[in-house]
Design a protein around this motif. Sequence first.
Motif: not given
Length: 393
Positions: A340-344
């Motif tokens: 879920l936090g891949a873009p961050l």
Amino acid sequence: MDPADGLLEHPYDVYRRLRETAPVHRITGPDGTPAWLVTRYEDARAALADPRLSLDKRHATAGTYQGFSLPPALDANLLNMDPPDHTRVRRLVGRAFTPRRIERLRAPIRETADRLLDALGAEGTADLVAAYAAPLPITVICDLLGIPEGARRDFREWTDTLIAPDPAHPGAAKEAVVAMLGFFTRLLADKRAEPADDLLSDLIAVREEGDRLSEDELMSLAFLILFAGYENTVQLIGNAVLALLQHPVQLAALRRDPGQVALAVEEFARFETPGSLAIRRFPVEDVTIAGVTVPAGETVWVSLASANRDPARFPDPDRLDLARDTSGHLALGHGIHYCLGAPLARAETEIAVAALLERFPVLALADGDLRWRRSLRARGLVALPVTYARKSS
């Protein structure tokens, strides 16, 4: 002899041997319990998206899984859920990681990176994990959640303890969990009393609007976002810098064309995958993986690190190549449980590497052996000692 012997010390040599021998292996985990290890790219990708492989520990056969147990208030998180609960909870928290919100975070991330680099002297030696790779993501994720600055050192210590427990202190992990649970209980009470412009306050508001987010789910989400948001990114940044320092030709190429750093991050993630193993899975029925039948309820580990070094998918996989086509790499997962936090994590690593190279035209590994965390699941450095010289003004 267990087929996974030597995996901690020489992971890529062992993974190469395992891939060449068979696609799926019966191994013994660190806790002494058996598991099935999937090592080849196509099989790993298929397994990550297979709905018959459940993340819910209630599907585990008694005695076949003895993973670290969290209290219920921290265990009701996305890493232990299947649809429809997983779909519902992921939708609620997904708003924190939209492209628009990540784009707004880029300037604060760069400000944090610059502040950390400012704290280093003009030249000398430093541990880039302690001075840079670790404090950057813990600052970003704590700002996102709304965790006070005074608690951040504690959170880093607690999280490090859970990533790689010290065998000499067997009770340390349980103590860290108890401390985190107590802190989150107090923090959520404070946020209810005085909401702020942060993710925790937003999640509390969602729960109180009746969107079926239980109290345990709320607490578990806060824990997971903090833990995963720190763990993956500190390892990705540290591994990226190490890869560049060990490959001076690639480093020089990136210095010549710093606009390629975003693409380079994908190769860093493939080459030295921060999460070596995906979260364990349990077949809800007998499942055949690459011709091997895995009985229902037994533990399945999917090796992201091995899949990302599979020559059938990535030619010459043990070579760092920043110009490589990395599309489809599995470093951040695949399917409905894609990170879920891949873009961050991508944004933080891109900014961290770019800022570091911009500030320090002279950067090299210091003398001494590198030490990796003693973990099959997490691939990251304990410390990254470097020598450096700042760009003259």
